[in-house]
Write a protein that holds these residues in place. Structure first.
Motif, short mmCIF file in Angstrom:
data_model
loop_
_atom_site.label_atom_id
_atom_site.label_comp_id
_atom_site.label_asym_id
_atom_site.label_seq_id
_atom_site.Cartn_x
_atom_site.Cartn_y
_atom_site.Cartn_z
N GLN A 61 37.82 50.01 40.75
CA GLN A 61 37.12 50.25 39.47
C GLN A 61 37.05 51.72 39.10
OE1 GLN A 61 33.23 48.53 39.41
NE2 GLN A 61 33.97 46.42 39.58
N LYS A 62 37.10 52.60 40.09
CA LYS A 62 37.01 54.05 39.85
C LYS A 62 38.20 54.56 39.04
CE LYS A 62 35.24 57.76 42.67
NZ LYS A 62 35.41 58.35 44.00
N LYS A 63 39.32 53.87 39.11
CA LYS A 63 40.52 54.17 38.32
C LYS A 63 41.06 55.57 38.55
CE LYS A 63 39.33 51.73 34.09
NZ LYS A 63 39.54 51.81 32.66
N ASP A 64 40.89 56.10 39.75
CA ASP A 64 41.34 57.46 40.03
C ASP A 64 42.78 57.44 40.57
OD1 ASP A 64 41.24 60.15 40.22
OD2 ASP A 64 40.13 60.20 42.11
N TYR A 65 43.66 56.74 39.87
CA TYR A 65 45.06 56.61 40.30
C TYR A 65 45.89 56.12 39.12
CZ TYR A 65 43.18 51.90 40.48
OH TYR A 65 42.55 50.73 40.13
N ASP A 66 47.20 56.38 39.20
CA ASP A 66 48.13 55.83 38.20
C ASP A 66 48.77 54.55 38.69
OD1 ASP A 66 47.85 58.04 36.31
OD2 ASP A 66 48.76 59.22 37.91
N VAL A 67 49.00 54.49 40.02
CA VAL A 67 49.50 53.26 40.64
C VAL A 67 48.66 53.01 41.89
CG1 VAL A 67 51.46 52.12 41.77
CG2 VAL A 67 51.89 53.64 39.86
N LEU A 68 48.34 51.76 42.12
CA LEU A 68 47.61 51.37 43.33
C LEU A 68 48.53 50.59 44.26
CD1 LEU A 68 44.92 50.93 44.92
CD2 LEU A 68 44.60 48.86 43.55
N ILE A 69 48.59 51.03 45.51
CA ILE A 69 49.28 50.27 46.56
C ILE A 69 48.18 49.68 47.44
CG2 ILE A 69 50.78 50.40 48.60
CD1 ILE A 69 52.22 52.77 47.25
N ILE A 70 48.17 48.38 47.57
CA ILE A 70 47.07 47.77 48.33
C ILE A 70 47.57 46.73 49.32
CG2 ILE A 70 46.59 46.11 46.44
CD1 ILE A 70 43.60 46.24 47.34
N ASN A 71 47.10 46.87 50.57
CA ASN A 71 47.24 45.80 51.55
C ASN A 71 45.84 45.22 51.73
OD1 ASN A 71 47.54 44.05 53.67
ND2 ASN A 71 48.75 45.45 54.94
N PRO A 72 45.54 44.15 51.01
CA PRO A 72 44.18 43.61 51.08
C PRO A 72 43.90 42.85 52.37
CG PRO A 72 45.42 42.81 49.12
CD PRO A 72 46.40 43.38 50.09
N ALA A 73 44.91 42.77 53.25
CA ALA A 73 44.79 42.08 54.54
C ALA A 73 44.22 40.68 54.32
CB ALA A 73 43.99 42.93 55.53
N ALA A 74 43.23 40.26 55.10
CA ALA A 74 42.74 38.87 54.98
C ALA A 74 42.14 38.57 53.61
CB ALA A 74 41.73 38.59 56.09
N TYR A 75 41.65 39.60 52.91
CA TYR A 75 41.09 39.36 51.56
C TYR A 75 42.15 38.87 50.57
CZ TYR A 75 36.81 41.73 53.06
OH TYR A 75 35.66 42.10 53.70
N THR A 76 43.42 39.09 50.91
CA THR A 76 44.51 38.58 50.08
C THR A 76 44.32 37.09 49.79
OG1 THR A 76 46.01 40.03 51.30
CG2 THR A 76 47.05 38.26 50.03
N HIS A 77 43.88 36.39 50.83
CA HIS A 77 43.87 34.93 50.78
C HIS A 77 42.52 34.36 50.36
CE1 HIS A 77 47.37 35.99 53.09
NE2 HIS A 77 46.63 36.46 54.08
N THR A 78 41.55 35.24 50.11
CA THR A 78 40.19 34.74 49.83
C THR A 78 39.53 35.37 48.61
OG1 THR A 78 39.14 36.46 51.21
CG2 THR A 78 39.73 34.38 52.30
N SER A 79 39.97 36.58 48.21
CA SER A 79 39.11 37.37 47.32
C SER A 79 39.45 37.27 45.84
CB SER A 79 39.11 38.85 47.74
OG SER A 79 38.22 39.56 46.91
N ILE A 80 38.70 36.43 45.17
CA ILE A 80 38.80 36.36 43.71
C ILE A 80 38.18 37.64 43.12
CG2 ILE A 80 38.07 35.05 41.66
CD1 ILE A 80 38.12 32.55 43.51
N ALA A 81 37.21 38.23 43.84
CA ALA A 81 36.56 39.45 43.36
C ALA A 81 37.54 40.63 43.29
CB ALA A 81 35.37 39.80 44.25
N ILE A 82 38.40 40.77 44.29
CA ILE A 82 39.41 41.85 44.25
C ILE A 82 40.44 41.55 43.17
CG2 ILE A 82 41.27 43.00 45.54
CD1 ILE A 82 39.54 42.72 48.07
N ARG A 83 40.83 40.30 43.07
CA ARG A 83 41.76 39.90 42.01
C ARG A 83 41.20 40.25 40.63
NH1 ARG A 83 42.71 36.82 37.88
NH2 ARG A 83 44.48 35.43 37.75
#
Ligand code: DQA
Length: 143
Positions: A61-83
């Motif tokens: 949410q801070k938006k302090d980037y032009d591109v985000l690279i993310i390895n959400p690890a286990a949250y990949t499979h569970t997190s609607i909030a990150i999505r």
């Protein structure tokens, strides 16, 4: 041209954690490889690791980037909030995984993040992150 890398939960244990799946490189070693490539590509790189879903959302949410690279690890499979955070911010996002999530357990095949990411790189170990950096450069150069 600012790129933020977020490493999600348990990735601080890389090198010691299931090396047959995640490889023998420590997170520090992967970060150093990324830093070297970023300076070659003339990208400003920030890297963070957290085990907390809330901290990941705050950083998105801070938006302090032009591109985000993310390895959400286990949250990949569970997190609607990150999505939802990624979707709300609307910046280019590259989803990265060390292992190939599509050829492991059934529950890992579902990524909530892929639906809102620009692209996904999975299964190439530390190289997944380096390819994501090169892709970030291309995304930013074509803007
Ligand atoms: C991972 C794959 C996830 O399924 C797992 O929970 C991780 C790491 C990877 O990089 O291969 O922690 O994101």
């Amino acid at each position: 041209m600012k790129v933020l890398v977020i490493h999600g939960p348990n990735l601080n244990m890389l090198g010691k954690r299931e090396p047959e799946i995640y490889g023998t490189f420590s997170l520090d070693k992967i970060n150093r490889k990324m830093m070297a490539l970023a300076s070659e590509l003339k990208l400003k790189l920030s890297i963070m690791q957290t085990n907390s879903e809330a901290e990941i959302i705050d950083a998105i949410q801070k938006k302090d980037y032009d591109v985000l690279i993310i390895n959400p690890a286990a949250y990949t499979h569970t997190s609607i909030a990150i999505r939802d955070a990624i979707s709300a911010v609307g910046k280019p996002v590259i989803e990265v995984h060390l292992s190939n999530i599509h050829k492991r357990e059934e529950f890992r095949k579902k990524s909530y993040i892929a639906e809102v990411a620009t692209g996904q790189i999975s299964g190439l170990g530390a190289e997944s992150y380096l390819l994501a950096l090169r892709a970030s450069k291309n995304i930013l150069s074509s803007n």
